[in-house]
Design a protein around this motif. Sequence first.
Motif, PDB file in Angstrom:
ATOM      1  N   ARG A   1       2.364  -9.032  -0.069  1.00  0.00           N
ATOM      2  CA  ARG A   1       1.749  -8.784   1.231  1.00  0.00           C
ATOM      3  C   ARG A   1       1.564  -7.290   1.464  1.00  0.00           C
ATOM      4  N   ASN A   2       0.846  -7.002   2.522  1.00  0.00           N
ATOM      5  CA  ASN A   2       0.675  -5.610   2.929  1.00  0.00           C
ATOM      6  C   ASN A   2       0.715  -5.515   4.445  1.00  0.00           C
ATOM      7  N   ASN A   3       1.690  -6.198   5.043  1.00  0.00           N
ATOM      8  CA  ASN A   3       1.781  -6.294   6.497  1.00  0.00           C
ATOM      9  C   ASN A   3       2.698  -5.211   7.054  1.00  0.00           C
TER      10      ASN A   3
ATOM     11  N   PRO B   1       7.318  -3.657   4.774  1.00  0.00           N
ATOM     12  CA  PRO B   1       8.344  -4.026   3.784  1.00  0.00           C
ATOM     13  C   PRO B   1       7.778  -4.274   2.389  1.00  0.00           C
ATOM     14  N   GLY B   2       6.650  -4.961   2.307  1.00  0.00           N
ATOM     15  CA  GLY B   2       6.076  -5.252   1.006  1.00  0.00           C
ATOM     16  C   GLY B   2       5.701  -3.995   0.246  1.00  0.00           C
ATOM     17  N   ALA B   3       5.074  -3.048   0.937  1.00  0.00           N
ATOM     18  CA  ALA B   3       4.692  -1.795   0.295  1.00  0.00           C
ATOM     19  C   ALA B   3       5.921  -1.000  -0.138  1.00  0.00           C
TER      20      ALA B   3
END
Length: 237
Positions: free
Chosen positions: A207-209, A227-229
């Motif tokens: 994800r990229n949220n 968090p994903g990044a």
Amino acid sequence: MRWLRRLLGGRRVQLDPGRQAALHHDVQHLYGAGAQVRFPEQVEAVTAMLDGDDGLVVAARIVSQVADEAHADLQAQAHEIHRRTGRRLLVHRRNYRPLWKEAGHALRWPLFALPSGFHPYAQLTAAVTVVGGRASRLDRVTDPNPLATSVFEVLDLTTAGWEYGRVRVDPDAATLADRLITSAAQILATMDDPPRLPPPVRELMRRNNTVHVHDPNGRGVVGGINPGARMRESLLA
């Protein structure tokens, strides 16, 4: 196991169980939600207190204890839901996200009510900081593999709480998540054969949220955390 070989055949590490017990007691009883000090100052104080190899052992123990207590709490909640409704919920420590997706608001986030009294934004954040910052010495005092598992487990609980458990993301919550991600990467970097990243981490890395970070005094959004990044940046480096 490299850590055991280090203990048995390498340079002897002098550990003091009495000092460890005293440190654990002081960290547990002098800090937390009841302390009249802001969480960032508590994190700084506890991090400084857990110095040396004995402090590192205590920090690792706190992280594992929090993970164990949270798991026991979720199991108890699942059993109570089954008793009241007949609904069966699976509590799987390697991936809590399916549990939260199914149960939703029926579950209470366990990290705010641990039997030990350890607070996620005080003692836990400090312990996570210590084990990551001194990860290069972990295999001299303990097995880093179950510790890495506990760090990922708490990270899973943290992000699932944001998404499904109505946990408000403030700067202290964002700091905990950031320290968990950083420390997980630091621990894995010391391993000859690091374990595969667990399913919730792999899911979030796809994800990229960006999650809004709210002012604790209700003054609106003061920042964000992706968090994903952060996981991709730290764990795939």
